[in-house]
Design an enzyme around this catalytic site. Structure first.
Site, PDB file in Angstrom:
ATOM      1  N   GLU A  55      23.619 -37.941  10.156  1.00 51.61           N
ATOM      2  CA  GLU A  55      24.629 -38.806   9.235  1.00 51.61           C
ATOM      3  C   GLU A  55      23.933 -40.119   9.049  1.00 51.61           C
ATOM      4  O   GLU A  55      24.274 -41.099   8.426  1.00 51.61           O
ATOM      5  CB  GLU A  55      25.802 -38.751   9.697  1.00 51.61           C
ATOM      6  CG  GLU A  55      26.090 -39.539  11.191  1.00 51.61           C
ATOM      7  CD  GLU A  55      27.140 -40.645  10.839  1.00 51.61           C
ATOM      8  OE1 GLU A  55      27.990 -40.545   9.967  1.00 51.61           O
ATOM      9  OE2 GLU A  55      27.369 -41.442  12.033  1.00 51.61           O
TER      10      GLU A  55
ATOM     11  N   HIS B 221      29.396 -41.534   8.223  1.00 55.22           N
ATOM     12  CA  HIS B 221      28.568 -41.913   6.873  1.00 55.22           C
ATOM     13  C   HIS B 221      28.356 -40.881   6.085  1.00 55.22           C
ATOM     14  O   HIS B 221      27.394 -40.667   5.474  1.00 55.22           O
ATOM     15  CB  HIS B 221      27.254 -42.365   7.637  1.00 55.22           C
ATOM     16  CG  HIS B 221      27.482 -43.828   8.187  1.00 55.22           C
ATOM     17  ND1 HIS B 221      27.809 -44.831   7.335  1.00 55.22           N
ATOM     18  CD2 HIS B 221      27.364 -44.027   9.564  1.00 55.22           C
ATOM     19  CE1 HIS B 221      27.776 -45.979   8.438  1.00 55.22           C
ATOM     20  NE2 HIS B 221      27.448 -45.558   9.554  1.00 55.22           N
TER      21      HIS B 221
ATOM     22  N   HIS C 117      32.563 -36.328  16.667  1.00 57.01           N
ATOM     23  CA  HIS C 117      31.911 -37.596  16.191  1.00 57.01           C
ATOM     24  C   HIS C 117      33.063 -38.904  16.286  1.00 57.01           C
ATOM     25  O   HIS C 117      33.959 -38.960  15.566  1.00 57.01           O
ATOM     26  CB  HIS C 117      31.696 -37.393  14.566  1.00 57.01           C
ATOM     27  CG  HIS C 117      30.634 -38.461  14.222  1.00 57.01           C
ATOM     28  ND1 HIS C 117      29.363 -38.451  14.601  1.00 57.01           N
ATOM     29  CD2 HIS C 117      30.780 -39.579  13.564  1.00 57.01           C
ATOM     30  CE1 HIS C 117      28.868 -39.603  13.868  1.00 57.01           C
ATOM     31  NE2 HIS C 117      29.783 -40.119  13.298  1.00 57.01           N
TER      32      HIS C 117
ATOM     33  N   HIS D 107      27.874 -39.940  17.589  1.00 57.63           N
ATOM     34  CA  HIS D 107      28.158 -41.186  16.848  1.00 57.63           C
ATOM     35  C   HIS D 107      27.680 -42.658  17.885  1.00 57.63           C
ATOM     36  O   HIS D 107      27.455 -43.674  17.042  1.00 57.63           O
ATOM     37  CB  HIS D 107      29.503 -41.511  16.872  1.00 57.63           C
ATOM     38  CG  HIS D 107      30.060 -42.587  16.213  1.00 57.63           C
ATOM     39  ND1 HIS D 107      29.788 -42.962  14.787  1.00 57.63           N
ATOM     40  CD2 HIS D 107      30.766 -43.722  16.581  1.00 57.63           C
ATOM     41  CE1 HIS D 107      30.266 -44.155  14.448  1.00 57.63           C
ATOM     42  NE2 HIS D 107      30.845 -44.892  15.550  1.00 57.63           N
TER      43      HIS D 107
ATOM     44  N   HIS E 170      25.024 -43.058  19.754  1.00 59.56           N
ATOM     45  CA  HIS E 170      23.909 -43.292  20.079  1.00 59.56           C
ATOM     46  C   HIS E 170      23.235 -43.625  21.346  1.00 59.56           C
ATOM     47  O   HIS E 170      22.040 -43.737  21.751  1.00 59.56           O
ATOM     48  CB  HIS E 170      23.310 -44.222  18.868  1.00 59.56           C
ATOM     49  CG  HIS E 170      23.335 -43.973  17.496  1.00 59.56           C
ATOM     50  ND1 HIS E 170      22.943 -44.760  16.358  1.00 59.56           N
ATOM     51  CD2 HIS E 170      24.297 -43.001  16.830  1.00 59.56           C
ATOM     52  CE1 HIS E 170      23.285 -44.273  15.474  1.00 59.56           C
ATOM     53  NE2 HIS E 170      24.048 -43.379  15.355  1.00 59.56           N
TER      54      HIS E 170
END
Length: 270
Positions: free
Chosen positions: A39, A68, A153, A178, A180
């Site tokens: 994404e 996204h 997510h 999401h 990271h």
């Protein structure tokens, strides 16, 4: 079965990490199925048809998205055509694309991949718990499906954990995406479901969650945006989760983080 989930791919650095390391990992780990979160693959925001093709060529069987999903203007029509590209299942009815897809592996096993997006500190989509419950009632693990993966997510670790326990005993694994940043809570829940709150990202870890450091720091210190966020372009690290399941039950027997690349301490399962 053996499955690899690759965390959020951020920009060119993340794409390079996938193209460099995924083909080798697919052979080295004898993987039956690979899921990539794409994404943030297109300059940090969304994905394109061309990038999807690159991931499939590198060895991905399925691509999941997130908040996204629709950032790239041309992706909507492509998403409706590609059953391997999955956006959150709890978008409102009528949203283009699909939130779950079933796949056949080369060995004839059936894999169900579902993505759901949390609502805490995120866009207020439909109820993620109800959406997951509905799709799980359509087919059971070890009966209709050999492997069920839920990608959560979300921003809040508590919401991801709650969804993990909500799905425990009904799916093979729940993995978070999401934020990271890879979490250190890799585990098998009491009902047999593999779990990790966040898989981390595939990208340049000499950054602020994949972005060049200067602009995020400016926004935190001055509270005034001065330019766009741009992905960091240093050497990338592939971060993900390796999962093995019992062929009879579909539950997880082994789950380990995977890290290979430039910045983080490397770990690849034996």
């Amino acid at each position: 079965m053996k499955l690899l989930y690759c965390g959020d791919v951020v920009g060119r650095s993340g794409r390079d990490a996938i193209s460099e390391h995924l083909p080798t990992l697919r052979k080295q780990l004898a993987l039956d199925f690979v899921v990539v979160n794409g994404e943030n693959a297109a300059s940090g925001f969304g994905i394109t048809e061309k990038i999807c093709a690159g991931f499939y060529e590198a060895g991905a069987d399925c691509i999941v998205l997130g908040n996204h999903s629709f950032d790239q203007k041309d992706i909507m029509s492509y998403m409706s055509e590609d059953a391997r590209l999955i956006r959150p299942i709890n978008y409102p009815e009528g949203t283009p694309g699909r939130g779950a897809s079933a796949f056949k592996t080369r060995a004839g096993k059936t894999v169900l991949v579902v993505q759901v997006m949390g609502r805490v500190f995120m866009d207020p989509l439909d109820d993620p718990f109800a959406a997951v419950d509905k799709i799980l009632k359509s087919g059971r693990l070890a009966q209709k499906y050999d492997f069920i993966l839920i990608d959560v997510h979300g921003e809040a670790t508590s919401e991801k954990m709650a969804l993990g326990h909500f799905c425990d005993g009904r799916v093979s694994a729940v993995v978070g995406s999401h934020s990271h940043v890879p979490t250190a809570d890799t585990q098998i829940l009491p009902g047999g479901t593999g779990y990790q709150t966040d898989a981390g990202m595939c990208g340049d870890y000499n950054s602020v969650i994949g972005m060049e450091k200067e602009e995020p720091i400016r926004r935190f210190t001055r509270k005034i945006p001065s330019s766009r966020f741009t992905p960091a372009l240093g050497p990338g690290t592939l971060c993900g989760i390796y999962i093995e399941t019992d062929d009879k039950t579909g539950f997880t027997t082994r789950i380990e983080p995977v890290r290979i690349g430039a910045r983080l301490l490397q770990h690849v399962p034996d």
